[in-house]
Design a protein around this motif. Structure first.
Motif, mmCIF file in Angstrom:
data_model
loop_
_atom_site.group_PDB
_atom_site.id
_atom_site.type_symbol
_atom_site.label_atom_id
_atom_site.label_comp_id
_atom_site.label_asym_id
_atom_site.label_seq_id
_atom_site.Cartn_x
_atom_site.Cartn_y
_atom_site.Cartn_z
ATOM 1 N N PRO A 9 1.046 -1.441 0.155
ATOM 2 C CA PRO A 9 -0.102 -0.177 -0.094
ATOM 3 C C PRO A 9 0.960 1.333 0.076
ATOM 4 O O PRO A 9 1.759 1.583 0.746
ATOM 5 N N GLY A 10 0.594 2.138 -0.948
ATOM 6 C CA GLY A 10 1.129 3.269 -0.991
ATOM 7 C C GLY A 10 2.509 3.416 -1.884
ATOM 8 O O GLY A 10 3.016 4.393 -2.212
ATOM 9 N N VAL A 11 2.851 2.031 -2.585
ATOM 10 C CA VAL A 11 4.018 2.067 -3.536
ATOM 11 C C VAL A 11 3.352 1.545 -5.036
ATOM 12 O O VAL A 11 2.869 0.513 -4.752
ATOM 13 N N ARG A 12 3.888 2.321 -5.770
ATOM 14 C CA ARG A 12 3.416 1.810 -7.280
ATOM 15 C C ARG A 12 4.295 0.500 -7.864
ATOM 16 O O ARG A 12 5.371 1.001 -7.501
ATOM 17 N N ASN A 13 3.744 -0.012 -8.524
ATOM 18 C CA ASN A 13 4.578 -0.932 -9.590
ATOM 19 C C ASN A 13 5.392 -1.887 -8.642
ATOM 20 O O ASN A 13 6.698 -2.109 -9.193
ATOM 21 N N PHE A 14 5.220 -2.433 -7.484
ATOM 22 C CA PHE A 14 5.891 -3.000 -6.696
ATOM 23 C C PHE A 14 6.040 -4.629 -7.166
ATOM 24 O O PHE A 14 5.045 -5.315 -7.271
ATOM 25 N N ARG A 15 7.283 -5.325 -7.577
ATOM 26 C CA ARG A 15 7.323 -6.634 -7.985
ATOM 27 C C ARG A 15 8.751 -6.913 -7.663
ATOM 28 O O ARG A 15 9.589 -6.395 -7.492
ATOM 29 N N ASP A 16 8.585 -8.276 -7.387
ATOM 30 C CA ASP A 16 10.010 -9.269 -7.391
ATOM 31 C C ASP A 16 10.584 -9.296 -8.757
ATOM 32 O O ASP A 16 10.122 -9.554 -9.761
ATOM 33 N N ALA A 17 11.954 -8.950 -8.877
ATOM 34 C CA ALA A 17 12.681 -8.862 -10.188
ATOM 35 C C ALA A 17 13.095 -10.185 -10.424
ATOM 36 O O ALA A 17 13.822 -10.559 -11.366
ATOM 37 N N PHE A 34 8.547 5.720 -2.366
ATOM 38 C CA PHE A 34 8.055 5.206 -1.022
ATOM 39 C C PHE A 34 7.626 6.655 -0.679
ATOM 40 O O PHE A 34 7.066 6.557 0.425
ATOM 41 N N HIS A 35 7.362 7.650 -1.326
ATOM 42 C CA HIS A 35 6.885 8.796 -0.930
ATOM 43 C C HIS A 35 5.453 8.811 -0.292
ATOM 44 O O HIS A 35 5.014 9.521 0.598
ATOM 45 N N ALA A 36 4.617 7.892 -0.702
ATOM 46 C CA ALA A 36 3.247 7.586 -0.148
ATOM 47 C C ALA A 36 3.015 6.313 0.649
ATOM 48 O O ALA A 36 1.810 5.870 0.765
ATOM 49 N N LEU A 37 4.095 5.667 1.116
ATOM 50 C CA LEU A 37 3.874 4.281 1.661
ATOM 51 C C LEU A 37 3.174 4.767 3.048
ATOM 52 O O LEU A 37 3.461 5.581 3.765
ATOM 53 N N ARG A 69 9.340 6.321 5.856
ATOM 54 C CA ARG A 69 9.912 5.294 6.476
ATOM 55 C C ARG A 69 9.025 4.548 7.545
ATOM 56 O O ARG A 69 9.148 2.976 7.548
ATOM 57 N N HIS A 70 8.355 5.094 8.109
ATOM 58 C CA HIS A 70 7.230 4.462 9.092
ATOM 59 C C HIS A 70 8.360 3.391 10.159
ATOM 60 O O HIS A 70 7.774 2.563 10.386
ATOM 61 N N ASP A 71 9.329 3.985 10.693
ATOM 62 C CA ASP A 71 10.215 3.352 11.623
ATOM 63 C C ASP A 71 11.120 2.213 10.864
ATOM 64 O O ASP A 71 11.438 1.343 11.707
#
Length: 231
Positions: A9-17, A34-37, A69-71
């Motif tokens: 949530p909050g990260v676009r186009n996230f996938r395993d390479a 991660f600016h909207a993570l 970062r959310h810690d």
């Protein structure tokens, strides 16, 4: 390969390479920034064992859209693919993808060499490589790593093209607001774009390992990256 996408949530186009060549899954991920993570997104990243984030964006992009970062306790490396926007450097506009891709290959060497140094080190994995949306700058960086791990050009290209699906560009260009507040068009990627970057590398350096060596990567680092990322 659509199962490569992971919902963060909050990260676009996230996938395993991983999953192509000798590159194992669960070691190298690619995404947008991660600016909207969200907090939930951070919890999911922690569950993936995140240790390193490689941010390929410009300093100005980081200033406008800093990663959240959310810690999370990962290390972040700022390794811009493109040079700083100076009066003596004619940067291609993002819309001019045909010019951008060879230019990225020409300028990304120091960034890529620094990526190799980090991935050669113990405790660097799992790593996420990202730019703004995980399409162009991330596309080249991931392609170099996948090639180093023995993936074929067809496999690399198929993974690269998944960004169109991940960003909703499979239906064509989409407007967005850039870091300066200007409206631009985000355009789909195609196989010829990535091929032009790789052709620039091969034409001037012969092989990707030789390109990386030219920018200071050692054979020991290349061997360590292969060992760390291999299945």
């Amino acid at each position: 390969m659509t199962d490569a996408f992971i919902d963060i949530p909050g990260v676009r186009n996230f996938r395993d390479a991983g999953g192509i060549g000798a590159l194992r899954r669960g070691a190298l991920y690619r995404s947008g920034s991660f600016h909207a993570l969200t907090g939930e997104g951070a919890r999911r990243l922690k569950a993936l064992g995140l240790r390193t984030v490689v941010d390929l964006r410009s300093a100005f992009e980081l200033e406008v859209w800093p990663d959240q970062r959310h810690d999370l306790d990962h290390e972040t490396l700022h390794l811009p693919t493109l040079p700083a926007d100076r009066g003596d450097v004619d940067l291609p506009w993002p819309e001019d993808q045909a010019a951008l891709y060879p230019f990225m290959a020409e300028t990304a060497g120091p960034s890529l060499a620094a990526v190799m140094r980090r991935l050669a080190a113990p405790g660097s994995l799992a790593v996420v490589v990202h730019c703004a949306v995980g399409k162009d700058r991330t596309g080249l960086t991931i392609a170099v790593l996948q090639s180093l791990l023995g993936a074929s050009e067809a496999e690399i290209t198929a993974d690269y093209l998944l960004s169109n699906l991940g960003l909703g560009l499979d239906k064509g260009p989409a407007p967005y607001i850039d870091e300066t507040g200007a409206e631009r068009l985000s355009r789909p990627v195609d196989a010829e774009l990535l091929a032009s970057s790789l052709a620039w590398i091969h034409g001037r350096h012969g092989t990707i390992p030789d390109y990386l060596r030219h920018h200071g990567t050692t054979d020991a680092e290349l061997d360590a990256v292969r060992a760390n990322l291999s299945a």
